[in-house]
Design an enzyme around this catalytic site. Structure first.
Site: not given
Ligand code: ASP
Length: 323
Positions: A183, A211-214, A234-235, A237
């Site tokens: 990211t 799916r949605v991350g941070d 990053t990483g 989420g």
């Protein structure tokens, strides 16, 4: 204010405002700068960070410079975790997430967007042209189309080949660490001393559909408070969302911590609460109003880029684990 005017009709040309401004701004070189512009970003995205740094030195504002910077990676077909060429979800669809935040605390985000490369620029338009902060999926895509963004096939031949390979095992495990490819979260300080940021990703490779991350979540993947500074993540989420890591870092800086100490404390929150922290990566970058920067992560291998006074350099991050 623009944001209050919800424009549902086509506004072609607005992309030129958010992306094309880079070209115009680069022509005026001999300006007197009030503050030293600074650009920092996650990972070794050297070209993206340099593009942002040079744009800032040409007088571009912090938000547009951050969007122009992340656009370099969104358009980089070799980058399999951002924009066009990003790894698809487990159904084979490339879905992108992004957010932006400006020096006035305005923000915009898009999640699960298919068929559009410059999602950070779309997030800016959500911020400017709608009364909302976040648009998802089809709604975001229809909005992007009306705003004049170009529809594209985001699955490249090589990302499709890699996906077909993955299908043979369908081995779904969160990535621990990927060097140089992940990211992109970017923070810029312009010559006014204003701070803004942008964050753009295709998320976890072969993620569950939807799916949605941070990364597009304000406070998790990115947060800016122009009185204090900004942070980006990053990483993994899911872990970053649990602590609203970027918001946390800005609040820690507000209370006197340096960007470095604040990034360290945010990583420690996750480490302390999660006995499985060896199984994933979480990494942060931060910049304060004085132009000091910092970064920290769980696993070794993370780096950030920093552009300052014509010098674009990679800084290896210190880490919680020495693995
Ligand atoms: N933070 C991103 C996400 O969870 C992925 C990454 O940075 O690798 O979607």
């Amino acid at each position: 204010m623009d944001r209050r005017r919800f424009i549902s009709t086509t506004a072609k040309g607005s992309i030129a405002v958010s992306l094309g401004i880079h070209l115009v701004a680069c022509k005026s070189k001999s300006r007197i700068m009030k503050n030293t512009p600074i650009a920092i970003c996650t990972w070794a995205f050297s070209k993206a960070n340099e593009a942002a740094g040079k744009a800032l030195e040409s007088g571009m504002n912090a938000l547009d410079a951050a969007i122009a910077g992340v656009a370099v990676e969104e358009e980089n077909l070799k980058n399999t975790t951002v924009g066009k060429g990003g790894a698809p979800d487990r159904e084979g669809n490339v879905t992108l997430d992004a957010c932006v935040m400006d020096h006035n605390g305005n923000c915009g985000a898009v999640v699960c967007v298919e068929g559009y490369t410059n999602v950070a620029a779309i997030a800016k338009q959500v911020m400017l042209q709608t009364p909302h902060v976040m648009l998802a999926g089809e709604g975001a895509q229809e909005f992007a189309e009306k705003q004049g963004f170009k529809k594209e096939q985001l699955l490249t031949e090589s990302s499709e080949n890699a996906y077909r390979e993955w299908l043979k095992t369908e081995n779904y495990k969160p990535i621990i660490n990927i060097e140089n490819h992940d990211t992109i979260g970017m923070l810029c300080m312009d010559d006014n001393g204003d701070i803004a940021g942008a964050c753009s990703t295709s998320g976890l490779s072969y993620k569950m559909k939807g799916r949605v991350g941070d990364s597009p979540i304000i406070g998790a993947g990115l947060f800016v408070d122009n009185e204090v500074g900004g942070a980006a993540a990053t990483g993994m989420g899911e872990e970053i969302m649990k602590s609203l890591g970027s918001f946390l870092i800005v609040e820690l800086m507000r209370n006197g911590m340096s960007p470095q100490a604040a990034c360290e404390e945010a990583v420690l929150r996750t480490v302390r609460k999660n006995p499985d922290h060896k199984d994933f990566q979480v990494a942060y970058i931060a910049m304060n109003k004085q132009g000091e920067t910092g970064s920290y992560c769980i696993h070794q291998g993370f780096a950030m880029m920093e552009y300052r006074e014509g010098n674009n350099r990679q800084i290896s991050s210190t880490s919680y684990l020495n693995d």
